[in-house]
Design a protein around this motif. Structure first.
Motif, PDB file in Angstrom:
ATOM      1  N   TYR A   1       0.831  -1.203   0.000  1.00  0.00           N
ATOM      2  CA  TYR A   1       0.000   0.000   0.000  1.00  0.00           C
ATOM      3  C   TYR A   1       0.868   1.257   0.000  1.00  0.00           C
ATOM      4  N   ILE A   2       2.054   1.155   0.534  1.00  0.00           N
ATOM      5  CA  ILE A   2       2.960   2.301   0.618  1.00  0.00           C
ATOM      6  C   ILE A   2       3.185   2.931  -0.759  1.00  0.00           C
ATOM      7  N   LYS A   3       3.089   2.141  -1.810  1.00  0.00           N
ATOM      8  CA  LYS A   3       3.299   2.656  -3.165  1.00  0.00           C
ATOM      9  C   LYS A   3       2.243   3.702  -3.549  1.00  0.00           C
ATOM     10  N   LYS A   4       1.114   3.719  -2.836  1.00  0.00           N
ATOM     11  CA  LYS A   4       0.050   4.663  -3.151  1.00  0.00           C
ATOM     12  C   LYS A   4       0.228   6.001  -2.441  1.00  0.00           C
ATOM     13  N   LEU A   5       1.160   6.048  -1.497  1.00  0.00           N
ATOM     14  CA  LEU A   5       1.400   7.283  -0.757  1.00  0.00           C
ATOM     15  C   LEU A   5       2.339   8.208  -1.523  1.00  0.00           C
ATOM     16  N   TYR A   6       2.269   9.490  -1.237  1.00  0.00           N
ATOM     17  CA  TYR A   6       3.206  10.480  -1.780  1.00  0.00           C
ATOM     18  C   TYR A   6       3.327  10.384  -3.305  1.00  0.00           C
ATOM     19  N   GLU A   7       2.193  10.118  -3.967  1.00  0.00           N
ATOM     20  CA  GLU A   7       2.142  10.032  -5.433  1.00  0.00           C
ATOM     21  C   GLU A   7       3.128   8.987  -5.974  1.00  0.00           C
ATOM     22  N   GLY A   8       3.270   7.890  -5.228  1.00  0.00           N
ATOM     23  CA  GLY A   8       4.120   6.788  -5.673  1.00  0.00           C
ATOM     24  C   GLY A   8       5.580   6.915  -5.299  1.00  0.00           C
ATOM     25  N   ASN A   9       5.953   8.005  -4.631  1.00  0.00           N
ATOM     26  CA  ASN A   9       7.359   8.200  -4.232  1.00  0.00           C
ATOM     27  C   ASN A   9       7.614   7.453  -2.927  1.00  0.00           C
ATOM     28  N   ILE A  10       7.989   6.199  -3.012  1.00  0.00           N
ATOM     29  CA  ILE A  10       8.170   5.359  -1.816  1.00  0.00           C
ATOM     30  C   ILE A  10       9.335   5.843  -0.954  1.00  0.00           C
ATOM     31  N   TYR A  11      10.216   6.644  -1.521  1.00  0.00           N
ATOM     32  CA  TYR A  11      11.388   7.113  -0.763  1.00  0.00           C
ATOM     33  C   TYR A  11      10.998   8.140   0.299  1.00  0.00           C
ATOM     34  N   ARG A  12       9.780   8.655   0.214  1.00  0.00           N
ATOM     35  CA  ARG A  12       9.305   9.605   1.226  1.00  0.00           C
ATOM     36  C   ARG A  12       8.596   8.915   2.382  1.00  0.00           C
ATOM     37  N   ALA A  13       8.376   7.633   2.263  1.00  0.00           N
ATOM     38  CA  ALA A  13       7.666   6.896   3.314  1.00  0.00           C
ATOM     39  C   ALA A  13       8.463   6.902   4.610  1.00  0.00           C
ATOM     40  N   THR A  14       7.772   6.956   5.733  1.00  0.00           N
ATOM     41  CA  THR A  14       8.412   6.934   7.045  1.00  0.00           C
ATOM     42  C   THR A  14       8.108   5.608   7.748  1.00  0.00           C
ATOM     43  N   SER A  15       8.816   5.372   8.825  1.00  0.00           N
ATOM     44  CA  SER A  15       8.547   4.159   9.607  1.00  0.00           C
ATOM     45  C   SER A  15       7.132   4.216  10.185  1.00  0.00           C
ATOM     46  N   GLU A  16       6.633   5.433  10.476  1.00  0.00           N
ATOM     47  CA  GLU A  16       5.259   5.579  10.966  1.00  0.00           C
ATOM     48  C   GLU A  16       4.263   5.150   9.897  1.00  0.00           C
ATOM     49  N   ASP A  17       4.536   5.529   8.636  1.00  0.00           N
ATOM     50  CA  ASP A  17       3.670   5.104   7.526  1.00  0.00           C
ATOM     51  C   ASP A  17       3.647   3.581   7.426  1.00  0.00           C
ATOM     52  N   ILE A  18       4.809   2.982   7.560  1.00  0.00           N
ATOM     53  CA  ILE A  18       4.927   1.527   7.430  1.00  0.00           C
ATOM     54  C   ILE A  18       4.169   0.821   8.548  1.00  0.00           C
ATOM     55  N   TYR A  19       4.299   1.340   9.757  1.00  0.00           N
ATOM     56  CA  TYR A  19       3.593   0.723  10.888  1.00  0.00           C
ATOM     57  C   TYR A  19       2.081   0.853  10.722  1.00  0.00           C
ATOM     58  N   LYS A  20       1.628   2.033  10.301  1.00  0.00           N
ATOM     59  CA  LYS A  20       0.191   2.229  10.100  1.00  0.00           C
ATOM     60  C   LYS A  20      -0.348   1.275   9.039  1.00  0.00           C
ATOM     61  N   ALA A  21       0.384   1.140   7.920  1.00  0.00           N
ATOM     62  CA  ALA A  21      -0.049   0.227   6.854  1.00  0.00           C
ATOM     63  C   ALA A  21      -0.063  -1.214   7.347  1.00  0.00           C
ATOM     64  N   ALA A  22       0.927  -1.570   8.153  1.00  0.00           N
ATOM     65  CA  ALA A  22       0.996  -2.929   8.694  1.00  0.00           C
ATOM     66  C   ALA A  22      -0.219  -3.222   9.569  1.00  0.00           C
ATOM     67  N   MET A  23      -0.609  -2.236  10.392  1.00  0.00           N
ATOM     68  CA  MET A  23      -1.762  -2.427  11.270  1.00  0.00           C
ATOM     69  C   MET A  23      -3.067  -2.497  10.481  1.00  0.00           C
ATOM     70  N   GLU A  24      -3.038  -1.985   9.257  1.00  0.00           N
ATOM     71  CA  GLU A  24      -4.225  -2.063   8.397  1.00  0.00           C
ATOM     72  C   GLU A  24      -4.191  -3.296   7.497  1.00  0.00           C
ATOM     73  N   GLY A  25      -3.187  -4.155   7.709  1.00  0.00           N
ATOM     74  CA  GLY A  25      -3.164  -5.444   7.033  1.00  0.00           C
ATOM     75  C   GLY A  25      -2.200  -5.582   5.880  1.00  0.00           C
ATOM     76  N   ASP A  26      -1.357  -4.580   5.620  1.00  0.00           N
ATOM     77  CA  ASP A  26      -0.412  -4.663   4.514  1.00  0.00           C
ATOM     78  C   ASP A  26       0.607  -5.773   4.796  1.00  0.00           C
ATOM     79  N   HIS A  27       0.636  -6.783   3.937  1.00  0.00           N
ATOM     80  CA  HIS A  27       1.463  -7.971   4.173  1.00  0.00           C
ATOM     81  C   HIS A  27       2.955  -7.637   4.182  1.00  0.00           C
ATOM     82  N   LEU A  28       3.399  -6.844   3.213  1.00  0.00           N
ATOM     83  CA  LEU A  28       4.825  -6.532   3.123  1.00  0.00           C
ATOM     84  C   LEU A  28       5.283  -5.708   4.325  1.00  0.00           C
TER      85      LEU A  28
END
Length: 317
Positions: free
Chosen positions: A191-218
């Motif tokens: 799901y992280i690929k959908k954030l920041y207009e596809g710029n995954i390099y802007r993702a934070t650890s907080e983004d990753i944790y939130k996505a994980a809690m919403e069921g993102d497998h990766l």
């Protein structure tokens, strides 16, 4: 009279105003950036214009010598070999104390947090990097305890410190982000690929944790891997020191589910039977202000064994 406490991390800096009777007047937080001194000085100048300041205590994520020089800050290159104490003393003409960020956070935890009343505990700061402090018999143990640069894989990934296989290249916030980016670049979906207009390099650890809690497998997989690495490091510390407690603080310590759960399970599984059972692993109660409070406590340099009777006051409304 008031004191300024500064907590300089690899991603964020916190600057707080603490009264002489331990009331937190306010704490501000801003990105560390490429030249953190500009913003630090701007904030201190502003505070000094409004409050009568008695001294400045600083905790920084790096090695600091007795003269207050930053020897090495692996995640804050601008401050490598930087005479931080001298710079602040010359500018503000007041008492300044510089210490490692994990050291000051450990002192705060012993005086006001989960470590209060404990004979021995190890505190781990989990953020851009990983640091550690050891409290033993009423005082901070005087050795570096650079936990993040403990090798857990001698043939592993390169670390900014110059070593390979360090704990923080597998278990820190930066490691979590780097692992996710690498796996997405290799074709895995998130799901992280959908954030920041596809710029995954802007993702934070907080983004990753939130996505994980919403069921993102990766994202869940990445956090579990980091948790297992952290658990291996914690097990080493338990086997060597046998503390009463391991206390976890820093931004990543808020990722209780998946990351910390996995770390605690892995640590208990790996630590030697007969030692692990007597060690409790817990989250800090001072995650957002421990560094600021500890920096001021070390600046004041009172008898630390008398501090546990002191109580923190809630911020003014």
């Amino acid at each position: 009279m008031y004191y300024i406490g500064i907590d300089i991390g690899g991603t964020y800096i916190k600057i707080g105003i603490i009264s002489t009777d331990w009331e937190t007047i306010k704490i501000c937080k801003f990105p560390t950036g490429n030249n953190p001194m500009e913003k630090i000085i701007e904030e201190i100048d502003s505070i000094c214009n409004e409050f009568k300041i008695k001294g400045i205590g600083v905790g920084i994520a790096g090695l600091v010598d007795k003269e207050g020089n930053v020897i090495k800050a692996a995640n804050i290159p601008f401050l490598n070999k930087f005479p931080l104490k001298k710079e602040l003393e010359n500018r503000y003409n007041m008492n300044v104390k510089i210490e490692n960020d994990a050291t000051v956070a450990t002192v705060a935890e012993a005086l006001f947090g989960q470590g209060k009343g404990s004979f021995s505990f190890i505190l781990l700061t989990l953020g851009t990097g990983i640091g550690g402090g050891f409290w033993f018999d009423g005082e901070i143990a005087q050795f570096p305890l650079e936990v993040g640069h403990m090798s857990i894989n001698y043939q592993g990934k390169f670390c900014n410190c110059g070593n390979t296989g360090c704990l923080e290249v597998y278990a820190s916030a930066r490691a979590i982000k780097d692992n996710l980016i690498e796996r997405v670049e290799n074709g895995e979906e998130s799901y992280i690929k959908k954030l920041y207009e596809g710029n995954i390099y802007r993702a934070t650890s907080e983004d990753i944790y939130k996505a994980a809690m919403e069921g993102d497998h990766l994202c869940r997989s990445v956090l579990k891997e980091a948790g297992k690495a952290l658990g291996a490091g914690i097990a080493n510390l338990i086997n060597i020191f046998g503390p009463e407690k391991i206390i976890l603080t820093g931004g990543l310590s808020k990722a209780i589910n998946i990351y910390l759960e996995t770390a605690i399970q892995e640590a208990k599984k790996r630590a030697m039977i007969g030692i692990a059972e007597s060690v409790s692993i817990t989250q800090s109660s001072l995650v957002d202000k421990g560094g600021v409070l500890g920096a001021v406590a070390i600046l004041i340099n009172e008898n630390l064994k008398q501090f546990p009777d002191r109580k923190l006051k809630e911020p003014k409304n």
